[in-house]
Design a protein around this motif. Structure first.
Motif, PDB file in Angstrom:
ATOM      1  N   TYR A  44       0.752   7.376   1.489  1.00 33.82           N
ATOM      2  CA  TYR A  44       1.981   7.780   1.370  1.00 33.82           C
ATOM      3  C   TYR A  44       2.928   6.654   1.639  1.00 33.82           C
ATOM      4  CZ  TYR A  44      -0.074  12.273   0.832  1.00 33.82           C
ATOM      5  OH  TYR A  44      -1.060  13.260   0.403  1.00 33.82           O
ATOM      6  N   GLU A  45       2.680   5.913   2.726  1.00 32.21           N
ATOM      7  CA  GLU A  45       3.549   4.715   3.140  1.00 32.21           C
ATOM      8  C   GLU A  45       3.632   3.767   2.092  1.00 32.21           C
ATOM      9  OE1 GLU A  45       4.089   1.398   6.588  1.00 32.21           O
ATOM     10  OE2 GLU A  45       2.359   2.635   6.706  1.00 32.21           O
ATOM     11  N   GLY A  46       2.469   3.311   1.242  1.00 33.66           N
ATOM     12  CA  GLY A  46       2.565   2.416   0.270  1.00 33.66           C
ATOM     13  C   GLY A  46       3.384   2.958  -0.949  1.00 33.66           C
ATOM     14  N   ARG A  47       3.161   4.333  -1.266  1.00 35.40           N
ATOM     15  CA  ARG A  47       3.877   4.754  -2.203  1.00 35.40           C
ATOM     16  C   ARG A  47       5.190   5.046  -2.047  1.00 35.40           C
ATOM     17  NH1 ARG A  47       0.878   8.329  -5.887  1.00 35.40           N
ATOM     18  NH2 ARG A  47       2.878   9.527  -6.334  1.00 35.40           N
ATOM     19  N   GLN A  48       5.877   4.653  -1.000  1.00 41.07           N
ATOM     20  CA  GLN A  48       7.371   4.669  -0.801  1.00 41.07           C
ATOM     21  C   GLN A  48       7.760   3.405  -1.135  1.00 41.07           C
ATOM     22  OE1 GLN A  48       7.761   5.027   3.694  1.00 41.07           O
ATOM     23  NE2 GLN A  48       7.870   7.199   3.580  1.00 41.07           N
ATOM     24  N   TYR A  49       7.114   2.379  -1.054  1.00 34.77           N
ATOM     25  CA  TYR A  49       7.480   1.055  -1.644  1.00 34.77           C
ATOM     26  C   TYR A  49       7.498   1.172  -3.037  1.00 34.77           C
ATOM     27  CZ  TYR A  49       7.365  -0.489   3.100  1.00 34.77           C
ATOM     28  OH  TYR A  49       7.414  -0.867   4.428  1.00 34.77           O
ATOM     29  N   LEU A  50       6.631   1.607  -3.598  1.00 33.06           N
ATOM     30  CA  LEU A  50       6.683   1.999  -5.328  1.00 33.06           C
ATOM     31  C   LEU A  50       7.899   2.717  -5.637  1.00 33.06           C
ATOM     32  CD1 LEU A  50       2.948   2.441  -5.722  1.00 33.06           C
ATOM     33  CD2 LEU A  50       4.307   0.523  -6.625  1.00 33.06           C
ATOM     34  N   GLN A  51       8.061   3.869  -4.788  1.00 39.18           N
ATOM     35  CA  GLN A  51       9.207   4.767  -5.183  1.00 39.18           C
ATOM     36  C   GLN A  51      10.532   3.932  -5.023  1.00 39.18           C
ATOM     37  OE1 GLN A  51       8.823   7.693  -6.202  1.00 39.18           O
ATOM     38  NE2 GLN A  51      11.396   7.619  -6.649  1.00 39.18           N
ATOM     39  N   ARG A  52      10.701   2.879  -4.183  1.00 39.07           N
ATOM     40  CA  ARG A  52      11.916   2.098  -4.259  1.00 39.07           C
ATOM     41  C   ARG A  52      12.133   1.395  -5.361  1.00 39.07           C
ATOM     42  NH1 ARG A  52      10.851   0.223   2.093  1.00 39.07           N
ATOM     43  NH2 ARG A  52      11.107   2.129   3.068  1.00 39.07           N
ATOM     44  N   LEU A  53      11.107   0.666  -5.717  1.00 39.19           N
ATOM     45  CA  LEU A  53      11.106  -0.133  -7.059  1.00 39.19           C
ATOM     46  C   LEU A  53      11.508   0.835  -8.147  1.00 39.19           C
ATOM     47  CD1 LEU A  53      10.558  -2.812  -8.570  1.00 39.19           C
ATOM     48  CD2 LEU A  53       8.282  -1.947  -8.679  1.00 39.19           C
ATOM     49  N   LEU A  54      10.904   2.149  -8.162  1.00 37.24           N
ATOM     50  CA  LEU A  54      11.268   2.843  -9.609  1.00 37.24           C
ATOM     51  C   LEU A  54      12.667   3.391  -9.242  1.00 37.24           C
ATOM     52  CD1 LEU A  54       7.998   5.021  -9.528  1.00 37.24           C
ATOM     53  CD2 LEU A  54       8.880   3.488 -11.297  1.00 37.24           C
ATOM     54  N   THR A  55      13.138   3.477  -8.265  1.00 33.77           N
ATOM     55  CA  THR A  55      14.907   3.844  -7.873  1.00 33.77           C
ATOM     56  C   THR A  55      15.397   2.671  -8.329  1.00 33.77           C
ATOM     57  OG1 THR A  55      14.249   5.171  -6.068  1.00 33.77           O
ATOM     58  CG2 THR A  55      16.212   4.385  -6.135  1.00 33.77           C
ATOM     59  N   LEU A  56      15.371   1.451  -7.845  1.00 32.51           N
ATOM     60  CA  LEU A  56      15.847   0.323  -8.270  1.00 32.51           C
ATOM     61  C   LEU A  56      15.971   0.034  -9.648  1.00 32.51           C
ATOM     62  CD1 LEU A  56      17.343  -2.406  -7.396  1.00 32.51           C
ATOM     63  CD2 LEU A  56      14.968  -3.590  -7.678  1.00 32.51           C
ATOM     64  N   TRP A  57      14.835   0.470 -10.355  1.00 31.03           N
ATOM     65  CA  TRP A  57      14.699   0.275 -11.934  1.00 31.03           C
ATOM     66  C   TRP A  57      15.680   1.314 -12.640  1.00 31.03           C
ATOM     67  CZ3 TRP A  57       8.680  -0.305 -13.135  1.00 31.03           C
ATOM     68  CH2 TRP A  57       8.421  -1.745 -12.752  1.00 31.03           C
ATOM     69  N   ARG A  58      15.691   2.476 -11.974  1.00 36.90           N
ATOM     70  CA  ARG A  58      16.474   3.564 -12.572  1.00 36.90           C
ATOM     71  C   ARG A  58      17.945   3.324 -12.304  1.00 36.90           C
ATOM     72  NH1 ARG A  58      14.067   7.306  -9.262  1.00 36.90           N
ATOM     73  NH2 ARG A  58      12.037   7.582  -9.970  1.00 36.90           N
ATOM     74  N   GLU A  59      18.249   2.539 -11.285  1.00 38.18           N
ATOM     75  CA  GLU A  59      19.623   2.011 -11.008  1.00 38.18           C
ATOM     76  C   GLU A  59      20.299   0.852 -11.931  1.00 38.18           C
ATOM     77  OE1 GLU A  59      20.181   1.557  -6.945  1.00 38.18           O
ATOM     78  OE2 GLU A  59      19.846   3.932  -6.414  1.00 38.18           O
TER      79      GLU A  59
END
Length: 101
Positions: free
Chosen positions: A67-82
């Motif tokens: 779950y901790e590692g997935r948070q970093y992937l989620q941040r990247l996905l959020t950046l891409w969406r923005e």
């Protein structure tokens, strides 16, 4: 591999390394690996990059319980969406379009 990708004279070719990037990940490696890969992807790719999308997709699958590692992937996905990839943004005429000139 991470140093090769980030080196100024490095390859920056995620396509040829994508399989290895995903295969090198395992839960024992720790979160540093996903942090490093997401940093590389953030600095060197955009959402439109098919190799980058493939890497993120497969790392999300491989890190199902990290779950901790997935948070970093989620941040990247959020950046891409923005980040916008609309034609106005790509043509660099957004300010003119918004101001009506």
């Amino acid at each position: 591999m991470i140093a090769l990708l980030l080196h100024p004279n490095g390859t920056r070719d995620f396509t040829s390394l994508k399989q290895q990037i995903v295969e090198f990940y395992n839960s024992e490696v720790g979160t540093w690996y996903i942090k490093a890969i997401t940093s590389c992807l953030c600095l060197l790719t955009k959402e439109e990059d098919t190799a980058a999308k493939w890497i993120v997709s497969n790392l999300l699958d491989a890190a199902r319980t990290d779950y901790e590692g997935r948070q970093y992937l989620q941040r990247l996905l959020t950046l891409w969406r923005e980040s916008s990839s609309t034609p106005i943004q790509k043509a660099n005429v957004q300010e003119k379009w918004l101001s009506g000139t």
